[in-house]
Design a protein around this motif. Structure first.
Motif, mmCIF file in Angstrom:
data_model
loop_
_atom_site.group_PDB
_atom_site.id
_atom_site.type_symbol
_atom_site.label_atom_id
_atom_site.label_comp_id
_atom_site.label_asym_id
_atom_site.label_seq_id
_atom_site.Cartn_x
_atom_site.Cartn_y
_atom_site.Cartn_z
ATOM 1 N N ARG A 21 13.553 -13.684 102.336
ATOM 2 C CA ARG A 21 14.078 -14.221 101.229
ATOM 3 C C ARG A 21 14.023 -15.654 101.414
ATOM 4 O O ARG A 21 14.727 -16.397 102.142
ATOM 5 N N GLY A 24 13.002 -19.387 96.819
ATOM 6 C CA GLY A 24 13.230 -18.845 95.539
ATOM 7 C C GLY A 24 12.616 -17.424 95.044
ATOM 8 O O GLY A 24 12.460 -16.939 94.089
ATOM 9 N N ARG A 25 12.183 -16.737 96.368
ATOM 10 C CA ARG A 25 11.393 -15.505 96.274
ATOM 11 C C ARG A 25 12.026 -14.441 97.132
ATOM 12 O O ARG A 25 12.503 -14.837 98.413
ATOM 13 N N ARG A 114 17.388 -10.022 92.783
ATOM 14 C CA ARG A 114 17.390 -11.271 92.961
ATOM 15 C C ARG A 114 18.500 -12.122 93.511
ATOM 16 O O ARG A 114 18.298 -13.430 94.107
ATOM 17 N N ASP A 156 5.519 -19.507 102.832
ATOM 18 C CA ASP A 156 6.133 -18.905 101.887
ATOM 19 C C ASP A 156 6.518 -17.551 102.241
ATOM 20 O O ASP A 156 5.731 -17.031 103.252
ATOM 21 N N GLU A 158 5.922 -14.632 101.023
ATOM 22 C CA GLU A 158 4.948 -13.240 100.913
ATOM 23 C C GLU A 158 4.059 -13.519 102.184
ATOM 24 O O GLU A 158 3.784 -12.428 102.953
ATOM 25 N N LEU A 184 10.225 -10.415 93.911
ATOM 26 C CA LEU A 184 11.013 -10.883 92.724
ATOM 27 C C LEU A 184 11.378 -12.511 93.038
ATOM 28 O O LEU A 184 11.629 -12.850 94.022
ATOM 29 N N THR A 185 11.596 -12.861 91.817
ATOM 30 C CA THR A 185 12.092 -14.578 91.788
ATOM 31 C C THR A 185 13.596 -14.356 92.265
ATOM 32 O O THR A 185 14.483 -13.446 91.594
#
Length: 187
Positions: A21, A24-25, A114, A156, A158, A184-185
């Motif tokens: 996490r 923001g993702r 989220r 990031d 991912e 997910l955002t």
């Protein structure tokens, strides 16, 4: 004569599932290898999937049929407690620990929405990771260490998950490079 059926070594062997996490993702990723003992049975299994109405991601390590049973139960709890992943997970963990049938299921799960990421176990644990990183499975500790090291960089979520699972595949013979990711955002 040698026994060809492997001993049940526990629910945390035979795969790698990681959640990160960041920025923001929230990303959950897992490898695709299914092994029985020392034999690879399948290389492209999907151990990470969306649950409920698509607003929850789940990944599992352990016996596949057991994990699907738990996913179904969690989806039922999510219908009962919409938008409340933590509450649904706690209710599932209570059932998992106390129900005679469910107690025998051998799997661990990472679930995320989220707002929260959680690890669920058959011993009744519902754990929220520190710093937004958690891993399970035989390659989980390798992926966790790699993700923690990469987390402090500008990378990031991912990319951290992909690279960490790749590192785990270099080390763990029960982890391969056929990766499934869901994101997910975050809130």
């Amino acid at each position: 004569m040698q026994n060809t059926i492997p001993d049940r070594a526990g629910p945390w062997h035979g795969t790698t599932i990681l959640t990160v996490r960041k920025g923001g993702r929230v990303v959950v990723g897992g490898d695709g290898q299914v092994s029985i003992g020392q034999t690879i049975i399948k290389s492209n299994a999907r151990k990470v999937r969306r649950l409920g109405k698509g607003d929850v991601i789940g990944g599992f390590a352990g016996a596949t049929a057991d994990a699907f049973t738990l996913f179904e139960r969690l989806e039922s709890k999510l219908e009962q407690y919409p938008g409340q992943l933590t509450r649904a997970a706690v209710e599932l963990a209570k059932d998992w620990r106390t129900d005679r049938y469910l107690r025998r299921l051998e799997a661990m799960m990472i679930v995320a929405d989220r707002d929260v990421s959680l690890v669920l176990t058959g011993t009744g644990d519902v754990l929220e990771p520190e710093a937004g990183i958690m891993a399970i499975g035989s390659g989980g500790n390798y992926a966790l260490a790699a993700a923690r090291a990469l987390f402090e960089t500008d990378t990031d979520a991912e990319t951290i998950v992909r690279r960490s699972l790749d590192i785990a595949a270099d080390i763990c013979v029960y982890t391969n490079r056929n990766v499934t990711l869901e994101a997910l955002t975050a809130a």
